[in-house]
Design an enzyme around this catalytic site. Structure first.
Site: not given
Lengths: 527, 527
Positions: B272, B295, B365, B385, B389, B409
């Site tokens: 990401g 990974e 999160i 999601n 890993g 948000k």
């Protein structure tokens, strides 16, 4: 010095002194690494002498505290004594002492609950601060100055290597025939210099039988003759026998399915009566030529070694009742070949647990319907003991099993709850949950599928309807249906227990707790 | 067959057919292992063709579903297509597709979120059921019948070994120069026959450049020429840059303290934009001769390889933007020597991550004040999601770092909460938490000490007073003061968000939510 002294190295004899003299050397504010793992091999005189000194200091208005680092739990002479006089600033990595526990839960003592395999490396890395002193019990000192380890190893290698100053307690109660049972691996390194650990079978010996220490660091040697404080196990109760029965049946099923070899895989078994009962069950079960790769060897495993069911056992501590200890020493020449005691960073090493494919069996406080496990906190806030090695083994096991009776406190607490009040083992690490009611095999199941088998197979009949009702409503009204929860109720069982001394036994109980009618005030229609 | 066919083995050429013909071979009810990891190397035609067939079948009233097992996330042509037609009975071990996510959270699709390092062995052990089919994208088939892997490896070795029938997609868009970049380790065994994995440096090659498959299992070969669906990364925003800055400052501090070597230790970086921003920061930072053991290789790491900051990188997938991919292929001869692509059981193997001493950096999160981390569930019930890993790396890392902006948000959600609504990484596995506000180093801290630094260093100023108020009252009134919580409020922030679209921004907000006055109705005086 008595003529039967176990201090055979002549240069070190001059450092023999009383426990009080040795304790007087330790200043306030230092971190002290002490030996001891599950009530075995802890120093028995210096900590108590130090506690008395701390008491005097505190009575004189001079605050005296130390950091206490061990292998795992010790005994009243160490944890109890130091906690009693409020002498512990920071305790790690595991404890089970009632006075410690009380102080920690009263907010009077800091405590870090660490995976047992992480402790030694964290100290080497410098993550926990400086280790200043080591106080280590040994069974003897050889002419060459090597240390014969006692009934546990724990973190002793690391404490001896990392501390600036060392006090040894040489305990002649520890049987001289322990010599040769230990295997101290000196091949560990810091990254980026680490190499594979050359262990491929549970009973491989990859190290040396003695602990080494730079003799210039030894500032005191105290000679003692005091026994480990291990008590007898209670005979297995009905619930423990049922749990053991379910596990045996599961193993037989896995062998039939070809998912386990006939001689199973190396067994790991947590501490306590249920774990011991499972070993009793295996000792009467159909499996032969078993092995163990575990952190503590209890009576049940010794029985299995004696019967021949278990060919060998690897652990870091002997936590044996007086009767079992007598048996051990009666046949020590046989047991010494079949038992290997290792440092806890090796007994609990993720690399080795995964390689060997260990069958991990650990107790817990509670599990939730989705397979999350709480091993440490009563009602989410009060520490019981600690995570110990359960995470080391569960995360890397071939199969990770968690077990508990389905209820506690005479049936007032359900050990299967909607949501655990603290998580030590996540849904990703828990494969099997067992209570006396039955066994839930969670492998290959989604959260909702898990909820059904956990409630059906493991919950006590008194709590089943309320759990089913919770799950049904959560699955109808939760914002998300991957892991359906009603957040306003998820911890309400624990709250109810704190308020009334009982978790909800039927849906009426549970309904009466809720504000806003039969469904959640936050209930959402399916989107 | 086109003259530029990548199917060089003559015996296999006869099995070339269309995607529709290949998809027609797969029956309902089977488990299909597909290639694909973070949008790289997934089959691009057979899944969509199968989805169309499933749609027809369902429209004709004949239910058709399969189990879909992959490496990790794929793309709309695979997950999106199969989920759209409700063709997935069980999905594992990781997904990030919007349609999948919606179906899972609606309770219409079962999903198991598994540590990526656990998947291959779980299949070998037989814990997830039988793997029937494999659909694998490759870059080519050699004359000898060896398979040249594509832009990811994931679980392909295991799928090819374990499936009864194999469909290959030979994608000529995958660059032929990938040949030689991969390292497929064929030394894994089942317990009790496992041996140490002989990897001691991140760039060690311990296997072979090709995937092997029993040719008799290949029932279809589909030739494609379609690109991986990787999109460009967004340029790092302010929060990501600040997070990267805090991490760099932390690494510099650790180097000064002697707890990290000057060239650090192998880097692992999650997927990401934030992870990418951290790599950008490192690329402009003071450290040289870095390595990566991760990974997935994203643009940021490729930039570091190009600049020379990174000497080598090991991963299981290339998740590169079109621009980065162009750069890769322009200088492929250099990159092929410095990039190693491995099976995900090796890229994420606990043995290797611990041995190498990886610096693990993963997004999350939310975190709670005591250092527990939620990586997977929005408001406790909805899957985002999956754990991917992050657990493989965090549990076994030298230092485990979790990062997130302090709010989400538009500021309505605080990513630092009293209690996480789902736990993926426990207090025992989280060492550093970073937000744009700052970094909390939790090493060596008890839960209460952690709460203070997490609130002080990481929470957004809008939420700090409410968090402090919660902690103060919890520490005064909780039943236990080891991990003080007010259970009736612990999840109230999430509830408030579900109800009103905002978490509580000031103590008045929070007070207005509570029934029973300024302190908990369950408040207890200190005992």
């Amino acid at each position: 010095m008595a003529s039967d002294s176990r201090v055979l190295n002549s240069a070190l004899r001059s450092r023999i002194m009383s426990a009080e003299e040795a304790a007087a050397l330790i200043p306030s504010g230092v971190n002290v690494g002490m030996s001891g793992f599950t009530g075995a091999g802890y120093p028995k005189q210096v900590p108590a002498a130090l506690a008395k000194r701390i008491m005097d200091s505190n009575l004189n208005g001079k605050k005296f505290k130390i950091g206490v680092w061990t292998g795992a739990s010790t005994a009243p002479e160490l944890d109890g004594a130091l906690a009693m006089v409020d002498g512990v600033e920071m305790r790690l990595p595991y404890q089970s002492d009632p006075i410690c526990r009380k102080r920690i839960n009263a907010g009077e003592m800091e405590y870090i609950d660490i995976h047992l395999s992480h402790v030694a490396q964290s100290v080497w890395f410098g993550f926990l601060g400086k280790l200043d002193w080591a106080v280590i019990e040994v069974a003897g000192i050889t002419e060459e100055g090597h240390l014969i380890p006692a009934s546990s190893i724990g973190n002793n290698k690391t404490w001896l290597d990392c501390a600036d100053k060392v006090i040894l307690e040489v305990n002649s109660w520890q049987h001289p025939a322990l010599e040769g049972m230990h295997d101290i691996y000196y091949g560990t390194q810091l990254p980026p210099h680490r190499k594979p650990i050359p262990l491929v079978r549970p009973d491989d010996r990859i190290g040396e039988p003695y602990l080494k220490v730079d003799p210039s660091k030894i500032v005191a040697i105290v000679e003692t003759d005091l026994k480990d404080r291990n008590s007898a196990f209670t005979p297995p109760d009905q619930a423990s026998k049922q749990i053991a029965g379910h596990i045996l049946e599961f193993f037989e099923h896995e062998v039939r399915k070809g998912r386990l070899p006939r001689e199973l895989l190396p067994l790991q078994s947590g501490v306590g009566n249920i774990a011991n009962a499972v070993m009793n069950g295996l000792n009467e079960g159909p499996f032969d030529n078993l092995t163990a790769y575990t952190e503590v060897l209890q009576d049940g495993m010794l029985d299995m070694l004696r019967s021949g069911k278990l060919t060998s056992a690897s652990s870091t501590a002997l936590s044996l009742s007086p009767a079992a200890l007598a048996e051990l020493y009666t046949n020590i020449d046989d047991y010494r070949r079949r038992i290997v005691l290792r440092p806890q960073e090796i007994s609990n090493h993720p690399e080795l647990i995964r390689r060997l494919g260990v069958l991990a069996m650990n107790g817990m406080i509670e599990a939730d319907i989705y397979g999350n496990v709480n091993s440490t906190h009563v009602m989410g806030t009060q520490i019981m003991n600690g995570i110990g090695g359960s995470g080391d083994f569960a995360r890397n096991a071939y199969i990770s099993i968690f077990m508990t009776p389905s209820t506690a406190k005479g049936g007032d607490i359900s050990c299967i709850v909607p949501m655990v009040s603290h998580t030590d083992h996540t849904e990703h690490d828990v494969q099997v949950i067992v209570t006396e009611q039955g066994l839930a095999d969670l492998r290959g199941l989604s959260p909702k599928q898990r909820a059904k088998v956990v409630i059906e197979n493991c919950a006590h009949p008194d709590f089943k309807p309320v759990l089913k009702d919770y799950y049904r409503r959560a699955n109808s009204y939760a914002a998300g249906r991957h892991t359906p929860h009603l957040l306003e109720e998820a911890l309400s069982w624990h709250l109810r227990y704190l308020r009334s001394g009982k978790m909800p036994r039927d849906t009426a109980d549970e309904l009466s707790e809720r504000v806003g009618g039969a469904t959640s005030p936050l209930a959402r229609a399916p989107q």
